[in-house]
Design a protein around this motif. Structure first.
Motif, mmCIF file in Angstrom:
data_model
loop_
_atom_site.group_PDB
_atom_site.id
_atom_site.type_symbol
_atom_site.label_atom_id
_atom_site.label_comp_id
_atom_site.label_asym_id
_atom_site.label_seq_id
_atom_site.Cartn_x
_atom_site.Cartn_y
_atom_site.Cartn_z
ATOM 1 N N ASP A 43 2.718 -1.929 11.714
ATOM 2 C CA ASP A 43 2.589 -1.516 10.314
ATOM 3 C C ASP A 43 2.735 -0.009 10.187
ATOM 4 O O ASP A 43 3.458 0.496 9.318
ATOM 5 N N GLU A 44 2.042 0.711 11.050
ATOM 6 C CA GLU A 44 2.087 2.172 11.005
ATOM 7 C C GLU A 44 3.480 2.677 11.366
ATOM 8 O O GLU A 44 4.030 3.561 10.705
ATOM 9 N N ALA A 45 4.082 2.097 12.406
ATOM 10 C CA ALA A 45 5.407 2.543 12.835
ATOM 11 C C ALA A 45 6.452 2.296 11.753
ATOM 12 O O ALA A 45 7.304 3.152 11.484
ATOM 13 N N ALA A 46 6.396 1.125 11.130
ATOM 14 C CA ALA A 46 7.361 0.811 10.072
ATOM 15 C C ALA A 46 7.198 1.757 8.885
ATOM 16 O O ALA A 46 8.188 2.202 8.300
ATOM 17 N N ALA A 47 5.954 2.075 8.539
ATOM 18 C CA ALA A 47 5.713 2.985 7.419
ATOM 19 C C ALA A 47 6.268 4.375 7.697
ATOM 20 O O ALA A 47 6.640 5.103 6.771
ATOM 21 N N LEU A 48 6.347 4.743 8.975
ATOM 22 C CA LEU A 48 6.864 6.053 9.353
ATOM 23 C C LEU A 48 8.387 6.080 9.422
ATOM 24 O O LEU A 48 8.983 7.145 9.562
ATOM 25 N N GLY A 49 9.004 4.900 9.366
ATOM 26 C CA GLY A 49 10.457 4.838 9.390
ATOM 27 C C GLY A 49 11.068 4.334 10.671
ATOM 28 O O GLY A 49 12.297 4.378 10.838
#
Length: 216
Positions: free
Chosen positions: A85-91
């Protein structure tokens, strides 16, 4: 996730950013951006930042902002679905694990991330593929037997796209492509002391040598 049958097409997956994936692990976090910059400038445009690397979140965000579609930036050593989730939110655009966990695969697909789970044996490799891996991370590749092992495994499993990782040196990376890999992942043999000590000149030399070898 429903198991997928072996594809009948002869088209092969290639990593979006080329045949080499640089794995950034460890260090202090101080040199992350500089290391990414040198790698991309040298032609290594697939960057994996592992979750046990200090400031991995900052590194992903910085690389995505600076290079956009000019580099593929992913998260590695994913052990829990929530890390996606965090990685996807960062791009980030892809996620790598040392193992195969269907729950991580499900979340990766939900977040639109390419999923590269780890596997070692033929049974594990096929299981990872059938759970929806974009390509299977064969790990630890050198310790399993190197290119010879990979060639033997892919003889009956030629429908599986694999990215061998673990113990692969700059000078033998091309042998893995010749054995059937669609890309190779390199960590410390490529990065060297750059993350911890800031040796960017050595990193640039190795990266350029790697890119030249894989282009032949």
């Amino acid at each position: 996730m429903t198991d997928t049958a072996a594809p009948t097409t002869t088209a092969r997956h290639r990593h979006d950013a080329g045949p080499a994936v640089a794995i950034l692990r460890g260090g202090t976090g101080e040199h992350v951006e500089d290391v990414i910059r040198v790698l991309v400038e040298s032609g290594v445009r697939a960057i994996e930042l592992t979750t046990n690397t200090p400031r991995w979140q900052d590194g992903i965000a910085w690389a995505v902002d600076r290079y956009g579609s000019g580099a593929a930036v992913g998260v590695g050593t994913v052990l829990e679905p929530r890390q996606l989730d965090e990685a996807a939110a960062l791009g980030a655009t892809f996620a790598v694990s040392p193992h195969t966990d269907p729950a991580i695969g499900e979340r990766a697909h939900e977040r639109g991330l390419g999923w590269y789970p780890g596997a070692a044996t033929p049974t594990e490799i096929v299981t990872a593929w059938r759970h929806g891996a974009r390509a299977v991370k064969v790990f630890p590749a050198a310790q399993l037997g190197g290119p010879a092992f990979l060639q033997q495994v892919l003889a009956p499993l030629d429908f599986v796209d694999v990215i061998p990782t673990g113990g692969i040196g700059v000078d033998d990376a091309a042998d893995y492509l010749a054995a059937g890999a669609v890309a190779v992942g390199l960590g410390s043999p490529l990065v060297g002391d750059a993350l911890r000590g800031g040796d960017l000149d050595g990193l640039r030399t190795r990266a350029e040598r790697l890119v030249a070898a894989l282009a032949r």
